[in-house]
Design an enzyme around this catalytic site. Sequence first.
Site, short mmCIF file in Angstrom:
data_model
loop_
_atom_site.label_atom_id
_atom_site.label_comp_id
_atom_site.label_asym_id
_atom_site.label_seq_id
_atom_site.Cartn_x
_atom_site.Cartn_y
_atom_site.Cartn_z
N LYS A 115 0.85 -1.19 0.00
CA LYS A 115 0.00 0.00 0.00
C LYS A 115 0.88 1.24 0.00
O LYS A 115 1.51 1.59 1.01
CB LYS A 115 -0.93 0.07 1.22
N GLU A 149 8.97 16.42 15.86
CA GLU A 149 9.34 16.28 14.45
C GLU A 149 8.48 17.21 13.60
O GLU A 149 7.25 17.08 13.56
CB GLU A 149 9.16 14.84 14.00
N CYS A 179 13.45 11.39 6.77
CA CYS A 179 13.47 10.94 8.17
C CYS A 179 14.83 11.12 8.80
O CYS A 179 14.94 11.22 10.03
CB CYS A 179 13.03 9.48 8.25
N GLU A 198 10.37 1.71 10.68
CA GLU A 198 11.29 2.84 10.68
C GLU A 198 10.40 4.07 10.80
O GLU A 198 9.66 4.40 9.89
CB GLU A 198 12.12 2.87 9.40
#
Length: 490
Positions: free
Chosen positions: A185, A394, A295, A261
């Site tokens: 997906k 973040e 990231c 992750e």
Amino acid sequence: MKTVTDTEAATGINCQHFINGQYMESFNTESFENINPANEEILGSVSEGREKEVDLAVSAARRALSGKWKSMTLAERSKTLRKVGDLILERQEELARLESLDTGKPFWLANSIDIPRAAYNFHFFADYMTSVGTEAYQQDEVALNYAIRKPVGVVGMINPWNLPLLLLTWKLAPCLAAGNTTVVKPAEWTPMTATVLVEICKEAGVPDGVVNLVHGFGPDSAGGAISEHPDIDAITFTGETTTGSAIMKAAAPTLKKLSYELGGKNPNIIFADSDIDEVVDTTIKSSFINQGEVCLCGSRIYVERAAYDEFLEKFAAKTKELKVGDPFDETSNVGAMISKEHYERVLGYLDLAKEEGGTFLTGGKKADGFDKGYYIEPTIITGLDRGARCVREEIFGPVVTVIPFDLEDEVIGQVNDSHYGLSASIWTNDLRRAHRVANEIDIGIIWVNTWFLRDLRTPFGGMKHSGIGREGGAHSFDFYSELKNVCIKL
């Protein structure tokens, strides 16, 4: 799916599911629009899958586990994976344009990094898979134990939007190398290159049903159906931490293997003995490449006080030279943010930084000169306390904070005072200090005097809220396979 080779032909691209070797619409014909973040125009439609489409894809993947794919030799499977990489390179420019249209990133970036690295992921694992071994132990003169590696089964892959093809192939290549089948997906904001990749896999000789693709959203859509499906044996996910938590909760009743992750608030630790010009050149990349939507970007920058003023002066000057612009303008350094939703979220953090007492050395607002599109100026913030939300949370945009420090132990404490632990860069010419700091910080991936220098054999992954497990080389095979021990009494 209609493909494109130039930006003028970039409308009307319809992304369908790919199940058992065939493209198909949703059973209920539901779809959603795919928006170009650079100009807010509609690129095309995307079929939305739910439980029924996921069920069909999982059934196809389950059947394929015991079909032609299982009977292929190691050499045949390796050759097939290498062919996938070759075909990616043959369609490099097309894929780079699709990636740029979907994400808003500069075309030159997609063409020079994303697509070549996607091909290399397949080439690397095509080679690496031929040398993966297991283990054997002789138990005195009593018994011999040896391990057999088997595929884990059907793997669900839920993929991110920032590096769509690169990170999908980072998972798909070792998954297939280990003999698994999969249901993919892609992120709903970036469906196009995944839709081409499954076609490439079929052309390369991957049997029908081995790689299946279902588009959709998260909860109550394709993502939720994959997470909960009882016949999916493992899930690998790259993305935001709260989404990872939701997937874990949904997958818990069926005890799936998980590889995550997740988010990062990555530190750059700059000591005064480092080469500041080299530091600045690399920090520009680690801060603002891909609009800061990586990231591994270093968004918390700590500078030893003796070098603080020099670093800030040079860093701010270089940042002001960056051009925010049309992704297909070869002079653009920074493109558009991924979506209106994310764009507004990042702007919200800039407002918050003002409230928290921050000073903008550069940026701090949306970029000028754009009637449409989601563009934000590269932003350097100083003056924030270590507990400020903009330092701790973040942001995932072209925004960094810079904080001075005096002592080694002080900066180690500040770096470790975080829920995240994905990556870090340490800048120093003192070898002993580099080893000490690398050992003391709670980070999964640490670079010394560099950033994003990758050897695909090494363990890749984060600590704390930044992930579960490791990928890369043998570590990928540990996740994508099961080991069976056989004990022979002599």
